[in-house]
Motif scaffolding. Structure first.
Motif, PDB file in Angstrom:
ATOM      1  N   ASP A 218       6.548   2.142  -0.182  1.00 18.81           N
ATOM      2  CA  ASP A 218       5.779   0.892  -0.299  1.00 18.81           C
ATOM      3  C   ASP A 218       4.874   0.642   0.902  1.00 18.81           C
ATOM      4  N   LYS A 219       4.968   1.504   1.930  1.00 15.45           N
ATOM      5  CA  LYS A 219       4.001   1.380   3.044  1.00 15.45           C
ATOM      6  C   LYS A 219       2.798   2.302   2.823  1.00 15.45           C
ATOM      7  N   GLY A 220       2.816   3.041   1.719  1.00 10.70           N
ATOM      8  CA  GLY A 220       1.723   3.981   1.462  1.00 10.70           C
ATOM      9  C   GLY A 220       1.957   5.333   2.119  1.00 10.70           C
ATOM     10  N   GLU A 221       3.139   5.530   2.758  1.00  6.20           N
ATOM     11  CA  GLU A 221       3.438   6.838   3.376  1.00  6.20           C
ATOM     12  C   GLU A 221       3.900   7.800   2.281  1.00  6.20           C
ATOM     13  N   TRP A 222       3.538   9.059   2.417  1.00  4.71           N
ATOM     14  CA  TRP A 222       3.890  10.000   1.342  1.00  4.71           C
ATOM     15  C   TRP A 222       4.478  11.290   1.889  1.00  4.71           C
ATOM     16  N   GLN A 223       5.249  11.946   1.018  1.00  2.45           N
ATOM     17  CA  GLN A 223       5.769  13.294   1.324  1.00  2.45           C
ATOM     18  C   GLN A 223       5.615  14.142   0.066  1.00  2.45           C
ATOM     19  N   TYR A 224       5.557  15.445   0.270  1.00  5.92           N
ATOM     20  CA  TYR A 224       5.604  16.356  -0.873  1.00  5.92           C
ATOM     21  C   TYR A 224       7.046  16.477  -1.344  1.00  5.92           C
ATOM     22  N   MET A 277       8.970  17.633   1.889  1.00  6.25           N
ATOM     23  CA  MET A 277       8.209  18.235   2.995  1.00  6.25           C
ATOM     24  C   MET A 277       7.173  17.238   3.457  1.00  6.25           C
ATOM     25  N   THR A 278       7.058  17.071   4.767  1.00  9.71           N
ATOM     26  CA  THR A 278       5.967  16.250   5.282  1.00  9.71           C
ATOM     27  C   THR A 278       4.681  17.079   5.239  1.00  9.71           C
ATOM     28  N   GLN A 279       3.567  16.386   5.449  1.00  9.96           N
ATOM     29  CA  GLN A 279       2.279  17.093   5.474  1.00  9.96           C
ATOM     30  C   GLN A 279       2.284  18.176   6.555  1.00  9.96           C
ATOM     31  N   TYR A 405      -2.489  -5.921 -10.094  1.00 13.78           N
ATOM     32  CA  TYR A 405      -1.244  -5.201  -9.850  1.00 13.78           C
ATOM     33  C   TYR A 405      -1.060  -5.030  -8.354  1.00 13.78           C
ATOM     34  N   SER A 406       0.095  -5.457  -7.847  1.00 16.71           N
ATOM     35  CA  SER A 406       0.270  -5.549  -6.401  1.00 16.71           C
ATOM     36  C   SER A 406       0.411  -4.196  -5.722  1.00 16.71           C
ATOM     37  N   LYS A 407       0.801  -3.150  -6.455  1.00 18.19           N
ATOM     38  CA  LYS A 407       1.028  -1.864  -5.785  1.00 18.19           C
ATOM     39  C   LYS A 407      -0.226  -1.004  -5.699  1.00 18.19           C
ATOM     40  N   ARG A 408      -1.393  -1.613  -5.953  1.00 12.63           N
ATOM     41  CA  ARG A 408      -2.626  -0.840  -5.994  1.00 12.63           C
ATOM     42  C   ARG A 408      -2.823   0.010  -4.743  1.00 12.63           C
ATOM     43  N   ASN A 409      -2.367  -0.497  -3.592  1.00  9.75           N
ATOM     44  CA  ASN A 409      -2.658   0.202  -2.342  1.00  9.75           C
ATOM     45  C   ASN A 409      -1.714   1.359  -2.037  1.00  9.75           C
ATOM     46  N   THR A 410      -0.797   1.656  -2.923  1.00 10.27           N
ATOM     47  CA  THR A 410       0.139   2.731  -2.598  1.00 10.27           C
ATOM     48  C   THR A 410      -0.412   4.113  -2.935  1.00 10.27           C
ATOM     49  N   VAL A 411      -1.542   4.193  -3.608  1.00  7.61           N
ATOM     50  CA  VAL A 411      -2.102   5.511  -3.906  1.00  7.61           C
ATOM     51  C   VAL A 411      -2.388   6.219  -2.582  1.00  7.61           C
ATOM     52  N   SER A 412      -1.845   7.422  -2.420  1.00  7.49           N
ATOM     53  CA  SER A 412      -1.814   8.041  -1.095  1.00  7.49           C
ATOM     54  C   SER A 412      -3.151   8.660  -0.697  1.00  7.49           C
ATOM     55  N   ALA A 413      -3.327   8.799   0.603  1.00  9.36           N
ATOM     56  CA  ALA A 413      -4.504   9.506   1.109  1.00  9.36           C
ATOM     57  C   ALA A 413      -4.399  10.973   0.711  1.00  9.36           C
ATOM     58  N   THR A 414      -5.528  11.660   0.590  1.00  9.24           N
ATOM     59  CA  THR A 414      -5.445  13.058   0.189  1.00  9.24           C
ATOM     60  C   THR A 414      -5.320  13.957   1.400  1.00  9.24           C
TER      61      THR A 414
END
Ligand code: HEM
Length: 497
Positions: A218-224, A277-279, A405-414
């Motif tokens: 929910d902070k927009g952080e992502w992992q593979y 896996m992290t980036q 929709y409140s989660k709009r900002n969770t789409v991750s950076a590429t």
């Protein structure tokens, strides 16, 4: 708007009717003009809607079967989140204790809809989870990798595993001609020709995403992530001999056994886990995380438990609940995203496209596919609009009722930074690294008896090739994996490299 009545009770509780619901006395009757006393041979009438509608509907009973994965069976069940992974994904289905209803379909890949369950083939393992944020589909196989990593090869590859255009026969030469010229397939070929090639039943196999996905919190952080669905019944297999025998004696054995197990209350289950896996880890990984022919070693990337899937209900109606179910890797929910794996990216297009062809443009309105949550968008009309067409809500984006929709900002950076990249035509090349994981399978995973079964399975199939050139070419591929494989198969089929 009145809702359609669904018949799911026994025949004794319904009155026989025409398709427009009018009661009709006798299903076998047809209106005839009687001339004299003749019982047989009197003329039928065009006005007899009952009879004409009966035949006309029968004429249209078949829909296109799936172009691949046509033979399958499945059941309904539940996913229960058992472990907190909120640091990884904000998808609501992962909230501990939450139960999400689902439909799961198992399938073989190459055969037609009536083909044998015990064919040596990878298995499809497709799951539709009806979450409170829309439907999430996991369209997995029972192998952690695949035959290719360049999506343009897929239709070619599938054609060679199906039927020859002239003879309409399966053809061992076609089969190995493709594989021997595309050696990145060898890892999957070794799994296919090993013990996992014929599972002992739907319940005795694992499912794998194969592709790398992204989980976003929910902070927009992502992992593979790689997703694993491991059988709680364990993995078991049929030998080649048993598989061939059962294909004749009981070609539907897997579907029959799953149905029976569930009827008896012996509910099969699977444990869902993820590798992450992290980036930064992905950049240091020995292989590309977008290469579908590679696994992530468990020692470096251990499984982290997520939840449990249990199958506990048979379909009431196979066609409505299994044949019409339409899975797509692009049916995702907030908190789960595709990676840049090119095969996955192609699949995101291909499945909804084939569903529009196989089931129609409104395939998402078919009850088994319809989300449990309301759908609100600006799609309207089209063949078989059966859900009320979103009533009187505006059919264009209107400032009066904006959709939010409140989660709009969770789409991750590429990670891939596509914007700055050049566009070029690309085909991956095979190198020595492609043979490392298949070699580890041979040296570290297969024991002596598994090795012997593998050699026998390959020799039986490759030995059926008419072309010595194709046989030699495939032996050279195996030689790059391990010289023992090539020499042992070569000896059995009388070919030297
Ligand atoms: C079924 C395309 C690779 C898993 C299908 C179908 C198509 C298709 C057109 C028929 C769907 C239907 O009619 O409902 C492709 C393409 C691929 C690809 C274009 C690669 C470029 C894969 C991979 C996996 C996979 C890598 C697994 C990791 C499945 C499964 C089904 C299926 C499980 C059956 C779904 C069901 O039970 O209805 N695929 N596929 N496919 N595919 Fe793929």
């Amino acid at each position: 708007m009145p809702s359609a009545h669904v018949f799911n009770s026994g025949p004794e509780s319904v009155v026989y009717t025409t398709s427009n619901g009018a009661p009709y006395p006798e299903p076998y009757e047809a209106q005839r003009v009687h001339v004299g006393n003749k019982q047989i041979g009197s003329a039928l009438l065009l006005q007899d809607f009952h009879h004409i509608d009966l035949l006309a509907h029968f004429d249209r009973e078949r829909i296109p079967e799936r172009v691949v994965h046509a033979k399958g069976g499945g059941a309904h069940g539940v996913f229960e989140a058992t472990h907190d992974i909120s640091d990884l994904s904000c998808a609501k289905l992962f909230e501990v204790g939450k139960k999400t209803p689902l439909t799961l379909r198992f399938s073989t890949v190459g055969g037609e809809s009536g083909s044998a369950d015990t064919a040596r083939d990878p298995r499809g393992f497709a799951i539709k989870m009806r979450t409170e944020e829309g439907n999430l589909d996991w369209v997995f196989n029972n192998t952690p990798i695949f035959f290719l990593r360049d999506p343009a090869k897929f239709p070619h590859f599938i054609h060679t595993q199906k039927r020859d255009p002239q003879t309409h026969l399966k053809d061992n030469d076609m089969f190995w001609d493709y594989l021997s010229q595309n050696p990145e397939s060898v890892h999957q070929v070794m799994i296919l020709m090993g013990d996992r090639g014929i599972p002992k039943g739907h319940a005795f196999q694992h499912g794998y995403s194969g592709h790398t996905f992204k989980f976003v919190n929910d902070k927009g952080e992502w992992q593979y992530v790689q997703i694993h669905v491991r059988s709680d019944q364990g993995v078991d297999f049929y030998t080649q001999e048993d598989g061939v025998k059962l294909a004749g004696e009981n070609p539907d054995i897997h579907n029959a056994e799953l149905f029976e197990q569930i009827e008896q209350g012996k509910f099969p289950s699977w444990t869902v886990s993820v590798q992450t896996m992290t980036q930064q880890q992905a950049e240091q990984f020995r292989h590309s995380v977008f290469d579908l022919t590679k696994v992530w070693p468990h020692a470096e990337y251990p499984l982290r438990p997520v939840g449990k899937i249990t199958l506990n209900k048979n379909p009431e109606n196979y066609f409505a609940e299994i044949e019409q179910v339409a899975f797509s890797p692009s049916h995702l929910v907030p908190g789960i995203e595709p990676s840049a794996d090119p095969v996955l990216q192609s699949r995101l297009f291909s499945y909804p496209d084939t569903h529009r062809h196989r089931l129609g443009v409104n395939y998402q309105q078919i009850p088994v596919n319809a989300p449990l949550v309301p759908v609100a968008n600006f799609q309207r009309d089209g063949f078989m609009t059966v859900n009320g067409n979103q009533g009187n809500r505006p059919n264009y984006q209107s400032l009066i009722k904006p959709l939010q929709y409140s989660k709009r900002n969770t789409v991750s950076a590429t990670h891939e930074q596509l914007a700055a990249a050049q566009i070029n035509n690309f085909l991956s090349q095979v190198d020595d690294k492609d043979f490392e994981q298949p070699r580890a399978l041979w040296e570290k995973v297969f024991d002596d008896s598994a090795k012997s079964r593998f050699i026998n399975n390959i020799s039986g199939h490759l030995g059926g090739c008419k072309s010595k050139e194709i046989q030699q070419r495939q032996l050279k591929v195996f030689q790059r994996v391990h010289p023992d494989i090539a020499s042992r198969i070569g000896e059995k089929i009388g070919v030297t490299v």
